[in-house]
Design a protein around this motif. Structure first.
Motif, PDB file in Angstrom:
ATOM      1  N   ARG A  66       0.837  -1.214   0.000  1.00 12.80           N
ATOM      2  CA  ARG A  66       0.000   0.000   0.000  1.00 12.80           C
ATOM      3  C   ARG A  66       0.865   1.256   0.000  1.00 12.80           C
ATOM      4  N   GLU A  67       1.936   1.244   0.794  1.00 11.43           N
ATOM      5  CA  GLU A  67       2.791   2.427   0.872  1.00 11.43           C
ATOM      6  C   GLU A  67       3.575   2.636  -0.421  1.00 11.43           C
TER       7      GLU A  67
ATOM      8  N   LEU B 191      -1.744   2.880  -2.350  1.00 15.81           N
ATOM      9  CA  LEU B 191      -3.057   2.252  -2.466  1.00 15.81           C
ATOM     10  C   LEU B 191      -3.903   2.595  -1.245  1.00 15.81           C
ATOM     11  N   PRO B 192      -5.195   2.671  -1.441  1.00 17.99           N
ATOM     12  CA  PRO B 192      -6.080   2.968  -0.296  1.00 17.99           C
ATOM     13  C   PRO B 192      -6.127   1.788   0.670  1.00 17.99           C
TER      14      PRO B 192
END
Length: 266
Positions: A234-235, A239-240
């Motif tokens: 995600r980082e 990404l949400p």
């Protein structure tokens, strides 16, 4: 104790750290072969700026050789598939060939033509593998080159119509590439394919025992669930933090050593 089988594979593309899929494919083959030092001694030939040997393992290496006539020599021949060598023969390659026992070509360019002549003259085993739709690639880049040639000329629409629509020069080059490819396949003791359409085409002029399939598989150590790290993912890609579904498909050849050895025995 039997000596390792000396295998040479010829990739008429430039090796570099950010090279494309075909080169990366053979890097994975090299990794696989490095685990069998008592069975195979593998040299993979690539194009490079200067003659250079890059050690991958004790039994695996990349041999880089400069092209005789690079597609980058003329601006009009440059294309997105990477540099190749369109010379009819590679003089520098010839002196490396006598040391090998099995020869594996992957295209129809200068390396492959040089190896085909050598194997015919010295009765050495020759394998081929189809990785790319060469006739389609030839038609595509022929059209691109014709567009470049006529791009700045007077009456460019007329010339494009004449070469591409009326004379269909790109189709002619595509048929010529297919005939050339078929000639290499006929000269091979065994042809390896990974697509059904390639197998169907080969079986129109080769006996079934001359056509075989790539044995592909997933490297379960490289693609193991223990490497999952959703937070890092995600980082890294911004990404949400909501449930998402990702599908990753990878492959790695795992049985090429047995294929090469079997070809030598046959």
């Amino acid at each position: 104790m039997p000596q390792p089988l000396s295998v040479a594979v010829f990739i008429c593309l430039e090796w570099q750290p950010n090279a494309g899929g075909h080169v990366k494919c053979w890097e994975r083959f090299a990794e696989a072969a490095s685990h069998y030092p008592d069975r195979v001694d593998l040299t993979i030939y690539f194009l490079g700026e200067k003659p250079q040997t890059l050690a991958v393992a004790a039994n695996v290496r990349y041999q880089l050789l400069p092209p005789q006539f690079s597609t980058h020599s003329l601006e009009i021949m440059r294309q997105g598939a990477g540099m190749t060598d369109v010379a009819p023969f590679h003089r520098g390659l010839r002196r490396y060939l006598p040391q090998h026992q099995v020869f594996h070509i992957t295209d129809t360019f200068s390396f492959a033509e040089t190896v085909r002549r050598f194997c015919r003259q010295h009765h050495r085993p020759l394998l081929s593998s189809i990785h790319t739709d060469l006739p389609l690639l030839t038609r595509t880049y022929s059209r691109e080159i014709i567009w470049r040639m006529s791009g700045r000329s007077w009456g460019r629409e007329f010339w494009r119509w004449l070469w591409l629509e009326k004379l269909q020069v790109d189709q002619w080059f595509g048929r010529r590439a297919e005939r050339k490819l078929a000639g290499f396949m006929r000269a091979s003791d065994r042809v390896l394919v990974s697509r059904q359409q390639d197998a169907d085409w080969l079986l129109t002029f080769l006996p079934p025992e001359q056509v075989a399939w790539f044995q592909r598989g997933i490297d379960r150590d490289r693609f193991h669930p223990r490497f999952r790290n959703p937070q890092w993912l995600r980082e890294e890609y911004h990404l949400p933090a909501v449930p998402s579904l990702f599908l990753s498909v990878g492959w790695m050849p795992v049985k090429m050593c047995s294929c090469w050895r079997g070809q030598l025995k046959s």
